[in-house]
Design an enzyme around this catalytic site. Structure first.
Site, short mmCIF file in Angstrom:
data_model
loop_
_atom_site.label_atom_id
_atom_site.label_comp_id
_atom_site.label_asym_id
_atom_site.label_seq_id
_atom_site.Cartn_x
_atom_site.Cartn_y
_atom_site.Cartn_z
N GLU A 201 -28.34 17.09 1.12
CA GLU A 201 -27.47 17.48 2.23
C GLU A 201 -26.34 18.41 1.80
O GLU A 201 -25.16 18.04 1.84
CB GLU A 201 -26.92 16.22 2.93
CG GLU A 201 -28.03 15.39 3.55
CD GLU A 201 -27.52 14.21 4.41
OE1 GLU A 201 -26.29 13.98 4.42
OE2 GLU A 201 -28.34 13.56 5.06
N GLU A 411 -35.08 10.75 4.91
CA GLU A 411 -34.13 9.71 5.34
C GLU A 411 -34.23 9.55 6.84
O GLU A 411 -34.34 10.54 7.57
CB GLU A 411 -32.66 10.07 5.05
CG GLU A 411 -32.22 9.95 3.62
CD GLU A 411 -30.72 10.21 3.44
OE1 GLU A 411 -29.94 10.04 4.41
OE2 GLU A 411 -30.34 10.58 2.32
#
Ligand code: NAG
Ligand code: NAG
Ligand code: NAG
Ligand code: NAG
Ligand code: NAG
Length: 511
Positions: A201, A411
């Site tokens: 991220e 995720e």
């Protein structure tokens, strides 16, 4: 994953706008669950991150990360003083947690390596910490011995604090430091690991860490820091990818990517203005990193808007740095699969451009992004349960970047009070409905989705949010000596899905 993600942005834009679109989108909240089995070779597993599960922040030679530094120097950033110093103590529970993975019968486990457990001051010249090397060698060896495929992230937000004295990701000298680290990981673990991601991220590392501040080190330069950090991070990734191609790929035959995340941006109405605003949101939040790694440069709309807003401030260069031709070449096609993490969806409406004299990422983007009141809430203010967003997102990724190399959902999960063990109607149902939409993406939309990793196996340290709200399928008793793990209801459902590939009691095989 973090419980603070999007929180700030969301809370202030909610004040600006309340949508009317929920009536038109209402039909998308279907409880109908697909009865077609997932593909046989689908990757099923869990994802984790070093800072969130390991603890042992200063044991056996580990150096401080930016989070370890802030846990001491800015303790009030952490709710109830709950930080990753010990957390679920994964460091001393490797065998316990592998037992849980075996109990869940997953074939894949994603972990991250703490850079400062391997290189305590971030630099190869500062010396290699053998105990850190051995710690991950042990995990990876045991996973493989149990036929659990490791997916390894090199940097999940916990960069070395020592490098921040020189600006961290704001200083391009972090690039050679990262390349030494990445090379060392491939030399050490490359024969045993086929799936790698360099960074987790980057939007959160760069925006949270250097621009708007949801993430350490919070060295903030609004409207500037995110772009400089992102630029250095992308160049570090591309150069690492090149090193792998030149030195390791032929023998190790692994795959490399970057874990990207997006809150799906859905236009609130079908007006061209809202459609355009939503697309701009996707391009700023996801295209910022995906475009360079697929096409070799930032999205046109980012170059155009940030360049224009910089010129109107009489800056001599754009706040968004430019890649050299050589860097563009290195970046283009520098991922071997598309790693995406998604949790929720926002509606988007167009708004007037923010004034140029107030520089920030949000002002460069200038959209209203919000969640309507009647979408199902969770304990995280930014997170409403929006299963159909997963299917929209997968379609957009395929249409924008292609799916030939495979899209891997690295995720997805559900936040709740960690003490609640009866979580089938909440967490279990959330996994089921998101997975049903992913299943539709695979069979109805013919998208090449290769795997799904639930966040998370055990309750962990949700960054500044501690363990007040967690995503674990196993409860951790944080007050107990051994950080005892106890299964929640959702473990049974997820195990059934993993073993049968089926979301309901009675499935049919794909045609
Ligand atoms: C699976 O779902 C389809 C479409 O909803 C339905 O027609 C079929 O009967 C279902 N099959 C089973 C075995 O439940
Ligand atoms: C960038 O890092 C180098 C060391 O790697 C240091 O010499 C230099 O002063 C740093 N630049 C800034 C602006 O901090
Ligand atoms: C930019 O420069 C022009 C010409 O010197 C001046 O009129 C204008 O006020 C400047 N704008 C800003 C935002 O400083
Ligand atoms: C930006 O400019 C507007 C007028 O156009 C002014 O009201 C505002 O105070 C300025 N903001 C900053 C941070 O200078
Ligand atoms: C904690 O773990 C140790 C080592 O496995 C064990 O000896 C001890 O009995 C455990 N303590 C509790 C309270 O379960």
């Amino acid at each position: 994953m973090t419980i603070i993600k999007g929180g700030l942005i969301l809370s202030f834009i909610c004040l600006i706008h309340r949508g009317t679109a929920q009536t038109t989108l209402g039909h998308l909240f279907s409880e109908e669950v697909s009865n077609i089995s997932f593909p046989k070779n689908f990757k099923w597993g869990y994802a984790s991150a070093a800072y969130q599960v390991e603890g042992a922040w200063n044991l056996d030679g580990k150096g401080p990360s930016v989070w370890d530094y802030d846990a001491r120097n800015n303790p009030d950033w952490f709710i109830n003083g709950q930080n990753g110093d010990v957390g679920p103590d994964g460091y001393h529970n490797v065998d316990v947690d592998i037992e849980l993975l075996l109990r869940q019968k997953v074939n894949t486990y994603r972990l991250s390596i703490a850079w400062t457990r391997i290189l305590p001051n971030g630099l190869l010249s500062g010396g290699i910490n053998q105990k850190g090397i051995d710690f991950y060698k042990n995990i990876i060896t045991k996973l493989r011995a149990n036929n659990i495929e490791p997916v390894v992230t090199m940097m999940h937000w916990d960069q070395p604090r020592a490098l921040e004295d020189n600006g961290g990701f704001l200083n391009e000298s972090i690039i050679p430091a990262f390349l030494d680290y990445a090379t060392l990981l491939w030399e050490t673990y490359g024969d045993d690991v086929q799936w790698w991601t360099t960074f987790n991220e980057p939007k959160q590392i760069c925006g949270g860490g250097y621009d708007w501040g949801w993430s350490s080190p919070q060295n903030l330069l609004p409207g500037i820091g995110s772009y400089i950090c992102g630029h250095n991070l992308l160049r570090a990734h591309a150069k690492a990818y090149k090193i792998y191609n030149e030195r390791f790929r032929e023998t190790q035959k692994g795959k490399i990517s970057v874990n990207l995340d997006l809150t799906w941006q859905e236009p609130a109405t079908n007006s061209p203005e809202d459609e355009e605003a939503a697309e701009r949101g996707r391009l700023f939040w996801l295209g910022w990193f995906a475009h360079p790694m697929v096409f070799g440069d930032y999205p046109e709309i980012m170059k155009q808007r940030i360049g224009d807003r910089s010129r109107r401030l009489n800056l001599t260069t754009s706040r968004l740095p430019e890649f050299t031709e050589e860097e563009k070449e290195e970046l283009k096609d520098s991922i071997d699969f598309f790693a995406i993490q998604m949790y929720t969806t926002n509606l988007v409406t167009a708004q007037e451009d923010a004034p140029v004299n107030e520089t920030s990422f949000d002002n460069d983007l200038s959209i209203n992004s919000y969640q309507p009141d009647d979408w199902p809430t969770t304990l995280s203010s930014w997170f409403r349960v929006v299963p159909w967003g997963a299917r929209r997102l997968l379609n957009w990724i395929r249409d924008t970047y292609g799916d030939e190399k495979g899209i891997f959902i690295t995720e997805n999960g559900y936040p709740d009070d960690q003490t609640i063990l009866e979580d089938m109607d909440t967490r279990g149902r959330c996994h089921k409905l998101y997975l049903s939409n992913i299943n539709d993406a695979i069979y109805k939309d013919k998208i090449n989705v290769i795997g799904y990793l639930a966040w998370s196996l055990i309750d962990d340290v949700e960054w500044y949010g501690g363990w007040v709200v967690t995503f674990g399928q196993y409860n951790v008793d944080f007050t107990s000596e051994n950080k005892t793990r106890t299964p929640k209801q959702s473990t049974e459902y997820y195990r059934k899905v993993v073993t049968t590939g089926c979301l309901v009691d009675d499935c049919v095989e794909p045609l």
